[in-house]
Write an enzyme that holds these catalytic residues in place. Structure first.
Site, PDB file in Angstrom:
ATOM      1  N   GLU A   1       8.584   1.259  11.288  1.00  0.00           N
ATOM      2  CA  GLU A   1       9.715   2.171  11.040  1.00  0.00           C
ATOM      3  C   GLU A   1       9.120   3.577  11.061  1.00  0.00           C
ATOM      4  O   GLU A   1       8.397   3.958  10.142  1.00  0.00           O
ATOM      5  CB  GLU A   1      10.346   1.907   9.661  1.00  0.00           C
ATOM      6  CG  GLU A   1      10.618   0.446   9.311  1.00  0.00           C
ATOM      7  CD  GLU A   1      11.703  -0.184  10.148  1.00  0.00           C
ATOM      8  OE1 GLU A   1      12.485   0.548  10.777  1.00  0.00           O
ATOM      9  OE2 GLU A   1      11.757  -1.425  10.194  1.00  0.00           O
TER      10      GLU A   1
ATOM     11  N   LYS B   1       0.884  -1.177   0.000  1.00  0.00           N
ATOM     12  CA  LYS B   1       0.000   0.000   0.000  1.00  0.00           C
ATOM     13  C   LYS B   1       0.922   1.229   0.000  1.00  0.00           C
ATOM     14  O   LYS B   1       1.498   1.589   1.023  1.00  0.00           O
ATOM     15  CB  LYS B   1      -0.899  -0.040   1.251  1.00  0.00           C
ATOM     16  CG  LYS B   1      -1.389   1.308   1.765  1.00  0.00           C
ATOM     17  CD  LYS B   1      -2.396   1.994   0.888  1.00  0.00           C
ATOM     18  CE  LYS B   1      -2.832   3.309   1.533  1.00  0.00           C
ATOM     19  NZ  LYS B   1      -1.942   4.450   1.150  1.00  0.00           N
TER      20      LYS B   1
ATOM     21  N   GLU C   1       8.941  16.444  15.445  1.00  0.00           N
ATOM     22  CA  GLU C   1       9.415  16.197  14.082  1.00  0.00           C
ATOM     23  C   GLU C   1       8.736  17.186  13.134  1.00  0.00           C
ATOM     24  O   GLU C   1       7.511  17.246  13.083  1.00  0.00           O
ATOM     25  CB  GLU C   1       9.084  14.757  13.663  1.00  0.00           C
ATOM     26  CG  GLU C   1       9.669  14.404  12.308  1.00  0.00           C
ATOM     27  CD  GLU C   1       9.326  12.984  11.854  1.00  0.00           C
ATOM     28  OE1 GLU C   1       8.187  12.542  12.068  1.00  0.00           O
ATOM     29  OE2 GLU C   1      10.212  12.332  11.258  1.00  0.00           O
TER      30      GLU C   1
ATOM     31  N   CYS D   1      13.379  10.813   7.467  1.00  0.00           N
ATOM     32  CA  CYS D   1      13.064  10.452   8.857  1.00  0.00           C
ATOM     33  C   CYS D   1      14.268  10.504   9.779  1.00  0.00           C
ATOM     34  O   CYS D   1      14.161  10.877  10.936  1.00  0.00           O
ATOM     35  CB  CYS D   1      12.458   9.057   8.889  1.00  0.00           C
ATOM     36  SG  CYS D   1      13.430   7.866   7.955  1.00  0.00           S
TER      37      CYS D   1
END
Ligand code: NAD
Length: 496
Positions: free
Chosen positions: A265, A190, A398, A299
Site C-alpha cells: 500500500e 514493525k 508526492e 497518502c
C-alpha cells in the site's frame, strides 16, 4: 517535554511514558534489544524527546517471527467463536482506553487529538467488522464440478508480517492486522521508528485482555535494520507493507526472492476534478479540510486540484480565505486546526518542494513557508497553494504535506487526461451536481478509488488500495482482504 505539554497529558499517558525506554513486545513480554541501542522518538509539535524505543537487530527480529510461528497452531486451532470472543475483548479494551491511546498517538505522530480519537475508533470498528465477517466464512466451500466431489478448504497461513508508516500508526495497524487475526493468523508488527508507541501499548493491552502470548508481536527499530530483517525473513507466510514506493519496491523484491506473498500500500498524487456546477464555497471548504487534515500527510489526499476555468478565480479566493484562517498549533491544543508534520526531515522535504515548485515557475497563491507557533519550535508549515504548469515537480511528485497544486481545465476529457497524467493510482475525486458525469469521470480516472463530492472516504466493506505506483496485492478493508488471510486447498475426489 515542555511544561505546557506535560500539563495536558492524561495521568495514564504520563505513567506510560515514564516507562521509557520501551523494549519491543514479543511472546507476551518485553523484548529488549540485546545491544541496548535505542531510537529517540520526539513530539513533532515541540521538537522535544518523548521517549526512546529499542532498536532490534536482524537476529532478534527473526526470533520474533519464530515466536509468532510457535504461537500459530494453538491460535489457529481455536474455534471461530472462541477466537472472536478474545478479539472482541481486545476491541472493547481499545475502545475503553481510547483517550489514552489517542493522546499517545497525538503526541507521537503530531496528530490533532480529536483526529487521533477518530483513528482509534476506526481501529475498533475495523476489528469488529472483521470479527463479524470471519464468523461467516465457510471454511469448507463446496465446488460444483460435474464428475467430482470437490471443495475448497480454507485455513490461516501462519505468522504474517506487517510494516507500517508514521502517518496513521494505530489506524493502519487496525486495517492491517485485524483481518489476519480474525482468520487465525499470528502477526509481527514493525511500526515506523517515529511512531512506535501506540503499537507497544496495543500489544501490552492485548496481553492484559487474554490474547495468547505470541499472537500479537511488535518489533521496533529502524527501517534499514528491523524493517529490512522482517521483509527478508523467509519464514513469514505473508507480508503487508504500507509506506513509500521506494521502500515498497525493496520489500517487494525481498519477498519475491523468498516467494512470500506481498501486499503493498504505497503513496499517491490524487486529483480532485471540480466542475463549474458545484457550490464553490462548500467544495473549497471540503478540499481545504482534506489537504489540511493531518497536515496533508495522507497518502490518498487530493494534492492536484483541477478546477473548471469558469469558477477558477472564485474557487481560488474561497480556498485562500479558508487556508489563511486555519489555526496551526500544537496537536494537544484544542484550538489547533492543523498540527505539525512528523519530523524535521519531512518538514525540510515539504519546504523544499515549495521552493523547487516556485523556482520551476509555479505561483504561490497562499502559504509557502514555515508557520510560527507561539511557545513551540515544532515542524509547522502553513497550508499552501501552488498553481501553474503540470510538468512542475510540485505537481508531479508526492509532497506529503499541506500543499495542493491548482490548474484550470475547460472540458471533461481534458480533466480526465490531467487526472491520469501521473504514475500513481491511489485515489481521486470528482465534484459536480451531475450524477451521470460524476459516475463517468469517477470510472475513467485510473486509480484504486474514486470518490464523488467528497475526498478521503473509507467505509468498512469497500475495498481500498492502489494501482500502478500506488500499490499492489489487493488493498484493505474489504471481504477480499479477509480472504487474503486464508490459504486455500482444493480437495477433489473423482466420482467415476
Ligand atoms: P517509508 O517507506 O519511509 O517507511 C515505511 C516503513 O518502512 C517504516 O516502518 C520504515 O521503518 C520501514 N522501512 C524503511 N526502510 C525499510 C527497508 N529498507 N526495509 C523494510 N522496511 C523499511 O514511508 P513513510 O515515510 O513512513 O510513510 C510515508 C509514505 O507512506 C508515503 O509515500 C505515503 O503515501 C505512504 N502511505 C501509503 C498508505 C496507503 O494506504 N497506500 C497509507 C499511509 C502512508
Amino acid at each position: 517535554m515542555t511544561v505546557a505539554t506535560r500539563t495536558k497529558l492524561l495521568p495514564e499517558v504520563e505513567a506510560f511514558l515514564s516507562q521509557s525506554p520501551f523494549p519491543s513486545f514479543v511472546g507476551g513480554r518485553d523484548f529488549p534489544a540485546s545491544s541496548g541501542d535505542t531510537i529517540v522518538t520526539i513530539d513533532p509539535g515541540s521538537g522535544e524527546k518523548i521517549a526512546e524505543i529499542h532498536d532490534l537487530s536482524a537476529v532478534e527480529v527473526d526470533r520474533a517471527v519464530e515466536v509468532a510461528e510457535a504461537a500459530f497452531p494453538a491460535w489457529a486451532a481455536l474455534s471461530q467463536v472462541d477466537r472472536s470472543d478474545i478479539l472482541k475483548k481486545l476491541a472493547d479494551a481499545v475502545e475503553k482506553h481510547k483517550p489514552v491511546i489517542a493522546q499517545i498517538e497525538a503526541l507521537d505522530a503530531g496528530k490533532i487529538e480529536a483526529q487521533a480519537n477518530g483513528d482509534v475508533q476506526n481501529f475498533v470498528d475495523t476489528l469488529r467488522y472483521f470479527i463479524d465477517l470471519a464468523s461467516k466464512v465457510e471454511l469448507r466451500e463446496k465446488i460444483d464440478s460435474p464428475g467430482y466431489d470437490a471443495w475448497k478448504y480454507r485455513q490461516p497461513w501462519g505468522a504474517c508480517a506487517f510494516i507500517f508508516p508514521w502517518n496513521f500508526p494505530f489506524l493502519l495497524i487496525g486495517w492491517g492486522i485485524t483481518p489476519a487475526l480474525a482468520a487465525g493468523n499470528t502477526v509481527v508488527i514493525k511500526p515506523a521508528e517515529d511512531t512506535s508507541l501506540s503499537a507497544i501499548y496495543l500489544a501490552r493491552l492485548a496481553k492484559e485482555v487474554g490474547v495468547p502470548d505470541g499472537v500479537i508481536n511488535v518489533v521496533t527499530g529502524s527501517g534499514a535494520g528491523a524493517g529490512a530483517a522482517l521483509s527478508n525473513n523467509s519464514q513469514i507466510k505473508r507480508m503487508s507493507f504500507t509506506g513509500s514506493p521506494e521502500v515498497g519496491r525493496m520489500v517487494g523484491e525481498a519477498c519475491g526472492r523468498n516467494l512470500v506473498p506481498v501486499k503493498l500500500e504505497l503513496g499517491g498524487k490524487g486529483a480532485a476534478v471540480v466542475f463549474d456546477d458545484v457550490d464553490v464555497a462548500e467544495t473549497a471548504e471540503k478540499l481545504v479540510g482534506a489537504i489540511t487534515f493531518h497536515s496533508g500527510q495522507v497518502c490518498c489526499d487530493a494534492t492536484r486540484w483541477f478546477v473548471h476555468s469558469n469558477i477558477y478565480d472564485e474557487f481560488v479566493t474561497e480556498c485562500t480565505n479558508r487556508m489563511s484562517k486555519i489555526r496551526v498549533g500544537h496537536p494537544l491544543d484544542p484550538t489547533s486546526d492543523m498540527g505539525p508534520v512528523v519530523n524535521s526531515k519531512q518538514c525540510s522535504r515539504v519546504l523544499g518542494y515549495l521552493d523547487k515548485g516556485q523556482a520551476g515557475g509555479a505561483e504561490c497563491l497562499c502559504g509557502g513557508s514555515e508557520a510560527k507557533v507561539e511557545g513551540y519550535t515544532g515542524n509547522y508549515i502553513k497550508p499552501s497553494l501552488l498553481a501553474g504548469s503540470l510538468d512542475n515537480v510540485a505537481a508531479q511528485e508526492e509532497i506529503f504535506g499541506p500543499v495542493a497544486y491548482l490548474a484550470k481545465f475547460d472540458s471533461e476529457e481534458q480533466a480526465i487526461e490531467m487526472a491520469n497524467d501521473t504514475d500513481y493510482g491511489l485515489a481521486n475525486s470528482v465534484w459536480t451536481k451531475d450524477d451521470e458525469r460524476a459516475a463517468r469521470v469517477a470510472e475513467a480516472m485510473v486509480a484504486g478509488n474514486s470518490w464523488i463530492n467528497a475526498h478521503n472516504v473509507f467505509a468498512q466493506g469497500v475495498p481500498y488500495g492502489g494501482v500502478n505506483k500506488s500499490g499492489l496485492g489487493g488493498g484493505v478493508l474489504s471481504p477480499e482482504t479477509l480472504m487474503d488471510y486464508y490459504r486455500s486447498t482444493s480437495v477433489v475426489r473423482p466420482l467415476a
